[in-house]
Design an enzyme around this catalytic site. Structure first.
Site, PDB file in Angstrom:
ATOM      1  CG  ASP A 104      -4.264  -1.974   1.325  1.00  0.00           C
ATOM      2  OD1 ASP A 104      -3.253  -2.699   1.652  1.00  0.00           O
ATOM      3  OD2 ASP A 104      -4.160  -0.909   1.701  1.00  0.00           O
ATOM      4  CB  SER A 159      -1.132  -0.059   1.259  1.00  0.00           C
ATOM      5  OG  SER A 159      -1.709   1.114   1.159  1.00  0.00           O
TER       6      SER A 159
END
Length: 533
Positions: free
Chosen positions: A379, A235
């Site tokens: 994610d 991320s």
């Protein structure tokens, strides 16, 4: 007269059913003849009698038996027909499978032949421009058919590519480096062993990791991309890994860009964000986020960064959520593994840089999930928020016989709040606990700290005085976060100095000699001095 008269009982016995004695009992003279006649009459008329009996007794059953027999014949015919149809279908399916298998074999053979042809044409090329074209053609082929790497290796593509890399032509060298990366060939590491950097996910809290990196650069005197052989992020950590490892952006510029990126992305009207959340399960504008990534990252492929000799191996981690339970980690790489070496993690090098960041940062509730091919990405922090263990596995696949020199793991801050002692928890608390356990990074740290050799593994993850959300963009909160990070680094200054000292250890003279010998062996398939012996 008395003999001629018969008693009533005798009359009853003689006369039965209207027949008289003379009709039933023959005389002595006619006994033999009558017996023969009765037998001959029976024998001559038995067919008629039997037929009459059978006709009267079985006459009603014959039509039924005939109908049953007819039905049985019809059922057997139907069963036979069904069996024949099924057998034909099986034969057709077998033929189709055989045809498909043959088609696949033919296609595979043609692809392998194409690989051999490209390698041979590369070896025959003599002109510089022709060599560049042939190398790029081979790279495109390996990118489209990565399973042909083994064929290219068997055709001795690596020795010829290594010899071409010695040419004093930057364009040719860059093309060769990309082709070698696609085949899975790796150069020796920069230091005495493998040097690894991993950065956790954490939204705008990634500014804490930048503070630690700045301190490491000050202590070592080298930029991040020259300090490490492998950089991996999740991320926001993936954004930092790309900025520092692939684009070589200075830390000051990187921090400014990072702040601006956060302010541009994490700004949203509350009402509009709530509507978006209900409509697309994303509070922020995912399309705007993609547009920014395309502008900042560009459309280059991950593998194309291997053209730069100063680029380390870089990876970004996402989570695939549509292939069943449990979800699977996916690694966007700027490298390939050598044929025969398989990573535990899915991944590839044929994706755009912006796609890797988009997939790795698709946090549920913040941005929409990202569709890439047949996969649905979210994610990477959903599954692996601390990618250090994953990075070590990848490094062992790249350099299986090389020991670890230094592993730096950077967190984005943790908050250790004291909760009240209760006998029950609310639904919100339950969900918070589930999310916290899923995104926990310290358990991986504890495991690696116990397993890795001493003075090899270093984890820096400041404790925050306040639980700062991932999308925090207020300047005062970010300053508070930075002050907490600065205090943490001051308290761990000795640990930082030890990590910097380990990072600065250069390769020994003996290692350089071994590197030269290995290079010459790979270039000529054995040392030239000993190949004739």
């Amino acid at each position: 007269m008395e003999k001629d008269k018969a008693s009533p009982d005798e009359k009853c016995q003689i006369e039965i059913n209207g027949y008289k004695e003379k009709d039933l009992l023959p005389t002595t003279e006619d006994a033999t003849v009558s017996t023969k006649k009765s037998i001959s009459n029976f024998l001559s008329n038995q067919s008629t009698n039997v037929h009459a009996f059978v006709g009267s007794y079985l006459g009603g059953l014959v039509p039924k038996l005939k109908a049953d027999q007819k039905n049985m014949i019809e059922e057997k015919g139907k069963e036979q027909e069904a069996e024949d149809t099924e057998r034909k279908n099986e034969q057709e399916i077998t033929k189709d499978k055989t045809a498909d298998d043959k088609a696949k074999i033919i296609a595979r053979v043609s692809v392998d032949n194409r690989t051999r042809s490209l390698v041979q044409s590369l070896k025959r090329a003599s002109d510089r421009r022709l060599c560049i074209n042939r190398v790029e053609e081979l790279s495109c082929h390996l990118l489209e058919f990565p399973e042909t790497r083994g064929v290219a290796v068997k055709e001795k593509a690596i020795p010829y590519l290594l010899r071409l890399r010695q040419a004093h032509d930057e364009t040719l060298q860059a093309a060769v480096r990309e082709a070698l990366a696609l085949v899975g060939y790796n150069d020796p590491v920069k230091g005495r062993g493998i040097r690894v950097l991993t950065i956790d996910g954490g939204g705008t809290r990634g500014i804490v990791a930048l503070q630690t990196l700045r301190k490491l650069e000050e202590l070592t005197g080298k930029p991040i991309h020259l300090l490490f052989d492998y950089i991996c992020g999740v991320s926001t950590g993936a954004i930092l890994a790309f900025m520092l490892g692939l684009f070589h952006i200075p830390l000051d510029d990187c921090e400014e860009m990072y702040r601006k990126l956060g302010s541009d992305v994490f700004k949203q009207n509350v009402i509009l964000g709530t509507v978006k959340m209900g409509w697309s399960h994303a509070y922020y504008d995912s399309e705007m986020w993609e547009k920014l990534l395309k502008e900042r990252m560009g459309s280059d492929l991950m593998i194309e960064t291997a053209r730069n000799p100063q680029c380390p191996k870089v990876a970004a981690v996402s989570t695939i959520v549509n292939t069943g339970i449990p979800p699977k980690a996916f690694v966007f790489r700027n490298y390939n593994h050598f044929p025969g070496i398989k990573s535990h993690y899915l991944g590839g090098c044929q994706y755009n840089l912006w796609q890797a960041i988009r997939a790795s940062s698709a946090a549920p509730g913040y941005f929409q999930e990202y569709v890439l091919g047949n996969d649905l990405h979210q994610d990477g922090g959903l599954l692996i928020n601390n990618p250090c263990a994953l990075a070590l596995h990848e490094c062992k696949c790249l350099w299986p016989d090389v020991p670890l020199q230094c592993v730096i793991s950077l967190g984005t801050g943790r908050y250790e709040g004291v909760g009240k002692s209760t006998t029950h928890t609310s639904l919100k608390a339950k969900l918070t606990n589930v999310i916290s356990s899923a995104t926990d990074t310290e358990e991986v740290h504890k495991m690696l700290d116990a397993l890795l050799p001493p003075d090899t593994y270093f984890r820096f993850n400041p404790v925050m005085n306040e639980d700062v959300p991932l999308d925090e963009n207020r300047k005062e909160k970010l300053k508070l976060l930075q002050s907490d990070g600065q205090l943490y680094l001051e308290r761990n200054e000795e640990k930082l100095k030890k990590a910097a000292k380990v990072l600065k250890q250069e390769r020994t003279t003996f290692q350089y000699i071994c590197d030269w010998v290995k290079l010459k062996t790979d270039m000529y398939e054995g040392l030239p001095l000993f190949s004739k012996l």
